[in-house]
Design a protein around this motif. Sequence first.
Motif, short mmCIF file in Angstrom:
data_model
loop_
_atom_site.label_atom_id
_atom_site.label_comp_id
_atom_site.label_asym_id
_atom_site.label_seq_id
_atom_site.Cartn_x
_atom_site.Cartn_y
_atom_site.Cartn_z
N ILE A 294 -26.36 -3.61 -17.59
CA ILE A 294 -26.57 -4.60 -16.54
C ILE A 294 -25.50 -5.68 -16.67
CG2 ILE A 294 -28.13 -6.35 -15.61
CD1 ILE A 294 -29.07 -3.48 -15.14
N THR A 295 -24.79 -5.94 -15.59
CA THR A 295 -23.70 -6.92 -15.60
C THR A 295 -23.95 -8.10 -14.67
OG1 THR A 295 -22.53 -5.57 -13.96
CG2 THR A 295 -21.94 -5.25 -16.28
N ALA A 296 -24.98 -8.02 -13.83
CA ALA A 296 -25.29 -9.13 -12.91
C ALA A 296 -26.76 -9.05 -12.53
CB ALA A 296 -24.42 -9.05 -11.65
N ILE A 297 -27.39 -10.23 -12.37
CA ILE A 297 -28.78 -10.27 -11.91
C ILE A 297 -28.95 -11.44 -10.94
CG2 ILE A 297 -29.90 -9.16 -13.88
CD1 ILE A 297 -30.43 -11.84 -15.11
N ALA A 298 -29.90 -11.28 -10.03
CA ALA A 298 -30.26 -12.35 -9.10
C ALA A 298 -31.73 -12.18 -8.75
CB ALA A 298 -29.40 -12.31 -7.84
N PHE A 299 -32.37 -13.28 -8.39
CA PHE A 299 -33.79 -13.23 -8.04
C PHE A 299 -33.98 -13.96 -6.72
CE2 PHE A 299 -38.21 -14.78 -8.28
CZ PHE A 299 -38.86 -13.56 -8.49
N ASP A 300 -34.73 -13.35 -5.81
CA ASP A 300 -35.03 -13.96 -4.53
C ASP A 300 -36.47 -14.46 -4.54
OD1 ASP A 300 -34.40 -14.57 -1.71
OD2 ASP A 300 -35.97 -13.10 -1.30
N ASP A 301 -36.63 -15.80 -4.58
CA ASP A 301 -37.96 -16.40 -4.65
C ASP A 301 -38.82 -16.06 -3.45
OD1 ASP A 301 -37.74 -17.80 -7.11
OD2 ASP A 301 -36.51 -19.31 -6.14
N ASN A 302 -38.20 -15.97 -2.27
CA ASN A 302 -38.96 -15.77 -1.04
C ASN A 302 -39.70 -14.44 -1.04
OD1 ASN A 302 -38.03 -18.23 0.03
ND2 ASN A 302 -36.17 -17.27 0.78
N THR A 303 -39.12 -13.43 -1.67
CA THR A 303 -39.71 -12.09 -1.62
C THR A 303 -40.13 -11.58 -3.00
OG1 THR A 303 -37.47 -11.15 -1.76
CG2 THR A 303 -38.42 -11.42 0.44
N SER A 304 -39.92 -12.40 -4.05
CA SER A 304 -40.21 -11.99 -5.44
C SER A 304 -39.54 -10.66 -5.77
CB SER A 304 -41.72 -11.90 -5.69
OG SER A 304 -42.28 -13.18 -5.75
N THR A 305 -38.28 -10.57 -5.42
CA THR A 305 -37.54 -9.34 -5.70
C THR A 305 -36.40 -9.63 -6.66
OG1 THR A 305 -36.31 -9.72 -3.63
CG2 THR A 305 -38.06 -8.08 -3.58
N LEU A 306 -36.14 -8.65 -7.51
CA LEU A 306 -35.10 -8.71 -8.53
C LEU A 306 -33.94 -7.84 -8.09
CD1 LEU A 306 -33.97 -9.19 -11.46
CD2 LEU A 306 -35.39 -7.22 -12.14
N CYS A 307 -32.73 -8.40 -8.12
CA CYS A 307 -31.53 -7.64 -7.79
C CYS A 307 -30.68 -7.50 -9.05
CB CYS A 307 -30.70 -8.35 -6.72
SG CYS A 307 -31.62 -8.74 -5.21
N THR A 308 -30.18 -6.30 -9.30
CA THR A 308 -29.35 -6.06 -10.48
C THR A 308 -28.07 -5.35 -10.08
OG1 THR A 308 -30.20 -3.84 -11.06
CG2 THR A 308 -31.48 -5.75 -11.81
N GLY A 309 -27.01 -5.59 -10.86
CA GLY A 309 -25.76 -4.87 -10.70
C GLY A 309 -25.34 -4.34 -12.06
N ASP A 310 -24.69 -3.17 -12.09
CA ASP A 310 -24.36 -2.60 -13.39
C ASP A 310 -22.88 -2.31 -13.55
OD1 ASP A 310 -23.77 -0.04 -12.32
OD2 ASP A 310 -25.75 0.76 -12.76
N LEU A 311 -22.55 -1.78 -14.72
CA LEU A 311 -21.16 -1.56 -15.11
C LEU A 311 -20.47 -0.52 -14.25
CD1 LEU A 311 -19.09 -2.34 -17.35
CD2 LEU A 311 -19.95 -0.40 -18.67
N HIS A 312 -21.22 0.35 -13.59
CA HIS A 312 -20.66 1.41 -12.77
C HIS A 312 -20.79 1.14 -11.28
CE1 HIS A 312 -21.29 4.15 -16.49
NE2 HIS A 312 -20.07 3.65 -16.48
N GLY A 313 -21.07 -0.10 -10.92
CA GLY A 313 -21.03 -0.49 -9.51
C GLY A 313 -22.32 -0.32 -8.74
N VAL A 314 -23.42 0.05 -9.39
CA VAL A 314 -24.67 0.27 -8.68
C VAL A 314 -25.45 -1.04 -8.55
CG1 VAL A 314 -26.90 1.47 -8.70
CG2 VAL A 314 -24.82 2.66 -9.44
N VAL A 315 -25.93 -1.33 -7.35
CA VAL A 315 -26.82 -2.47 -7.10
C VAL A 315 -28.22 -1.92 -6.84
CG1 VAL A 315 -27.31 -4.44 -5.60
CG2 VAL A 315 -24.94 -3.83 -6.11
N GLU A 316 -29.22 -2.50 -7.52
CA GLU A 316 -30.60 -2.07 -7.34
C GLU A 316 -31.47 -3.28 -7.00
OE1 GLU A 316 -31.24 1.84 -10.02
OE2 GLU A 316 -31.20 -0.03 -11.17
N VAL A 317 -32.48 -3.05 -6.16
CA VAL A 317 -33.41 -4.10 -5.76
C VAL A 317 -34.82 -3.65 -6.12
CG1 VAL A 317 -34.30 -5.51 -3.89
CG2 VAL A 317 -31.90 -4.82 -3.87
N PHE A 318 -35.51 -4.46 -6.94
CA PHE A 318 -36.85 -4.13 -7.41
C PHE A 318 -37.87 -5.14 -6.88
CE2 PHE A 318 -33.96 -2.53 -10.62
CZ PHE A 318 -34.49 -1.31 -10.99
N SER A 319 -39.08 -4.68 -6.63
CA SER A 319 -40.21 -5.56 -6.42
C SER A 319 -40.86 -5.79 -7.79
CB SER A 319 -41.22 -4.92 -5.47
OG SER A 319 -42.43 -5.66 -5.49
#
Length: 419
Positions: A294-319
């Motif tokens: 994991i190389t980047a993270i962000a959190f959206d308060d409005n939707t309680s969702t977690l966003c992650t970015g990794d070393l190979h360019g993949v962005v994922e969004v979790f509830s």
Amino acid sequence: MPLITLPYISVQPDWDQVVRDVSTNTTPSEQFWVSCYETGKQSVHAKVAVEKSSSPSKPQLKGIEGVEVKPINSISFSLSCPSYSLKDILIVGPKHKLSPFQGKELGCINVSPNGDLYAASSGKDISIGKLNNEQAVRTLEGHLDDVTVVQFFPSNQAVLLSGASDFQVKIWSVLDGSNPVTLKGHTSAITDLDIVGRGKNVLSSSRDGTVRLWHCGTGTTIAVLGDYGTIVNKISVVALPAKYMSVVVEGTDEKESETADKLVLVGLSDGTVRGIHLGTKEELFSTLPKDSAITAIAFDDNTSTLCTGDLHGVVEVFSLSDTSKPLVHWKRNDHSVTALTTRLNENGDRVLCVSNADGSVYQTNSFELVLKQGSVALEVEYTGNELEPVRSMVILPSTETIGFNRIVCGVRDGSINIY
């Protein structure tokens, strides 16, 4: 949920200068190149012709060899590429560009709460300057190795926090350049920092695999959160989501302040993100491990969702209601994600901005639509970084005159681009 592949639009980095040259009669006409890429598809390499028009401040733009363009202003135009089914993608150049280090490499940046000052590192030194005119205020000297992260305290633009490869975290007075407190305890390089509430406590992460909670007044460690045996790359303190509010916090250290209602997101080199209750110091959840850090993270308060970015360019969004699998995930290429952040765009929609190690910075469509449809689309491509990695990305606060968030990017080549 299949992995979505997003297209990538690459534009000649100085295309906006080409437009200015024509609009100021420096040259009667000129061209710049543009390319469209997507994994598994043949790339499109085209040109845009820039010619004078009846409006001197708005030259005519014409796509050649596979693209269609529409001028908007001197730093933006829309682009369509029928071969990729791309329609009216906004291409934006920097509104301002600062070069405080005169060719020296930039390590990281941050911006003061009111958007007035920037702090940027180059090697062991930190430069403080005016964001609107590049005027240098002072240089902070004291770290023994490269500075890796800087952050202004949210309640006071005159106080700065920094971490470096010398294992140390320092608190600085921006007013006089003094360093009244140095926090020591980590056994490897500092990778990230965050500030709890108004700043009586701060958090640091390190390559030593730990996260430390500090008391700024005494310079002491209150607690060590986790000992993961793998590098902690990113941390972020966010408000505790409602689903965890029932957790009972007992025996809080007297040096703690505003920790009871906070969640710490921890991004690790084993590909997981851990959620730690800052009040109890207990881990509440973890995403599943994967073979990409994991190389980047962000959190959206409005939707309680977690966003992650990794070393190979993949962005994922979790509830946070189910972190076992992402709601949606995508990539453009194999270049590491260097930063993630949400912002309000000019239409008042919350969108996700992503920067990569290849110098690209892009913006998705409405985050609400991304979650609702389980899909994602490219909305804006930010240009001007000339394939240099974006080291930091900061969102400026909106104002009464500007009702949306501007983006500030710190680039390895020493430039600071403001969009």
